[in-house]
Write an enzyme that holds these catalytic residues in place. Structure first.
Site, mmCIF file in Angstrom:
data_model
loop_
_atom_site.group_PDB
_atom_site.id
_atom_site.type_symbol
_atom_site.label_atom_id
_atom_site.label_comp_id
_atom_site.label_asym_id
_atom_site.label_seq_id
_atom_site.Cartn_x
_atom_site.Cartn_y
_atom_site.Cartn_z
ATOM 1 C CD GLN A 163 -3.090 0.646 2.208
ATOM 2 O OE1 GLN A 163 -3.958 -0.161 1.919
ATOM 3 N NE2 GLN A 163 -3.035 1.223 3.393
ATOM 4 C CD GLU A 205 -2.321 7.340 2.945
ATOM 5 O OE1 GLU A 205 -1.085 7.207 3.010
ATOM 6 O OE2 GLU A 205 -3.115 6.679 3.614
ATOM 7 C CG ASP A 242 0.730 0.298 5.393
ATOM 8 O OD1 ASP A 242 0.602 -0.906 5.699
ATOM 9 O OD2 ASP A 242 -0.208 1.116 5.467
ATOM 10 C CD GLU A 285 1.106 1.005 8.805
ATOM 11 O OE1 GLU A 285 -0.130 1.061 8.688
ATOM 12 O OE2 GLU A 285 1.859 1.977 8.579
ATOM 13 C CG ASP A 312 -2.976 0.328 10.792
ATOM 14 O OD1 ASP A 312 -3.770 0.661 11.692
ATOM 15 O OD2 ASP A 312 -3.139 0.671 9.607
ATOM 16 C CE LYS A 337 -3.986 4.110 10.264
ATOM 17 N NZ LYS A 337 -4.417 3.062 9.299
ATOM 18 N NE ARG A 366 -7.394 4.999 9.201
ATOM 19 C CZ ARG A 366 -8.184 4.027 9.678
ATOM 20 N NH1 ARG A 366 -8.735 4.153 10.878
ATOM 21 N NH2 ARG A 366 -8.394 2.919 8.987
ATOM 22 C CB SER A 367 -6.547 6.675 2.970
ATOM 23 O OG SER A 367 -7.689 5.936 3.336
ATOM 24 C CE LYS A 388 1.193 5.010 6.923
ATOM 25 N NZ LYS A 388 0.607 3.677 7.105
#
EC number: 4.2.1.11
Length: 427
Positions: A163, A205, A242, A285, A312, A337, A366-367, A388
């Protein structure tokens, strides 16, 4: 003077054009705290529940009017006239009011919006920056940014299964210089991709989403960009991944559709170990699926001594899941998060538990983001040393970086850039 006189919820749009929740908390002295709630694309099965309306005739079912109604009615009634000074009590009332284990009745999006807005209102009332209000006088560490410059997986429409491919400017003397380093590499990478005939469209992102055949190909482009920008990979800049492995874990196998390969649990661990051996990767991640507990243990035993392994989907900012992971030797770091757990108090508890166990913590966006920059303040408040928050493009990402620049300037000589010390494997 710090009593809550009004709580106003509203539906706004996030960076993907989907509805999300924004909350204003108004105090007796006129202070107003505002917080907007982010949303994820690759969400862990064990996260607190984001309440959506489900009415397909409106925002394709993604509306958040139910969450907004809960804020304006039930939550307002429960918190009206309370002092915002006691964040723990406020969050406990919100948890008890919801009454479910995963915050599915009122919605974690409703609860989090109120929780964060209360903290921000309190900070404003006391005429303090949020990082100082939450973290106290010891809050002064500027985090190393994990900059997501190549996107794959569910964050992009390309064949790359992982990702995120990130750079970490660990060798910079300050956050401002780290940001400059990342920006220069980002723009150099754009030029290199263009030169090779790849498109330079960006993903959710802000990272590039080229049609590359494998993780190796993406890493090779990033390595070349680091060098061409005048930096040394492994010294000035480290790499981070990630994998979001839950997204491609099927029937006990890690299925790499982009590469037309399938890997067993052991093969997945060895593949990641091989990447760490061949590239200056200091952090991975979600290298294993969220429920592949044996895989996580195998990966941690294999490379946990030399690479940060961030949970995560594995931990979802939940102290119960984190405690289990610590006890059983899974991962050595937690991604934080705020919307995975739903209150500020629970978020800070997860960070504290990680620290006590010798795990690192990475504050994360978050995205689906907004212009809200709360996580920048929380990264400094907790002295976690890593953040991040996406690429060097899209204002929903740069909002956090810009807030960190302001904080560093405000702290002046007290500011400390985490650098290599942020990662135990490098320290």
């Amino acid at each position: 003077m710090t009593a809550i006189v009004d709580i106003i919820g509203r539906e706004i749009l996030d960076s993907r054009g989907n509805p999300t929740v924004e909350v204003d908390v108004v105090l007796e002295d006129g202070s107003v705290g505002r917080a907007a709630v982010p949303s994820g694309a690759s969400t862990g099965a064990h996260e607190a529940v984001e309440l959506r309306d489900g009415d397909k005739r409106r925002y394709l079912g993604k509306g958040v009017q139910k969450a907004v109604e809960a804020i304006n009615d039930e939550i307002y009634e429960a918190l009206s006239d309370m002092s915002v000074q006691d964040q723990v009590q406020i969050d406990q009332i919100l948890i008890e009011l919801d009454g479910t284990e995963n915050k599915s009745r009122l919605g974690a999006n409703a609860i989090l919006g109120v929780s964060l807005a209360c903290a921000k209102a309190a900070a404003i009332s006391y005429d303090m920056p949020l990082y100082r209000y939450v973290g106290g006088t010891s809050a002064r560490t500027l985090p190393v940014p994990m900059m997501n410059i190549v996107n794959g997986g569910v964050h992009a429409d390309n064949p790359i299964d992982f990702q995120e491919f990130m750079i970490m400017p660990v060798g910079a003397p300050s956050f401002a210089e780290a940001l400059r380093c990342g920006s220069e590499i980002f723009h150099t990478l754009k030029g290199e991709l263009k030169k090779a005939g790849h498109n330079t469209n960006v993903g959710d992102e802000g990272g590039f989403a080229p049609n590359l055949p494998s993780a190796d190909a993406a890493l090779d482009f990033v390595m070349a960009a680091i060098g061409k920008a005048g930096y040394t990979a492994g010294e000035d800049v480290m790499l981070a991944l990630d994998c979001a492995a839950t997204e491609f874990f099927k029937d006990g196998k890690y299925v790499y559709e982009g590469e037309n390969k399938s890997r067993s649990r052991s093969e997945q661990a060895k593949y990641l170990a091989d990447l760490v051996a061949r590239y200056p990767i200091c952090s991975i991640e979600d290298g294993m699926s969220e429920d592949d507990m044996d895989g996580w243990k195998e990966l941690t035993d294999l490379i946990g001594h030399k690479c940060q392994l961030v949970g995560d989907d594995l931990f979802v900012t939940n102290v119960t899941r984190l405690e289990d992971g610590i006890r059983n030797g899974r991962a050595n770091s937690i991604l934080i998060k705020v919307n995975q757990i739903g209150t500020l108090t629970e978020t800070l508890a997860a960070v504290e538990m990680a620290y006590k166990a010798g795990y690192t913590a990475v504050m994360s966006h978050r995205s689906g983001e907004t212009e809200d920059s709360t996580i920048a303040d929380l990264a400094v408040a907790t002295n976690c040393g890593q953040i991040k928050t996406g690429s060097l493009a899209r204002s929903d990402r740069t909002a956090k970086y810009n807030q960190l620049l302001r904080i560093e300037q405000e702290l002046d000589a007290q500011a400390k850039y985490a650098g290599r010390a942020a990662l135990k494997a490098l320290a």
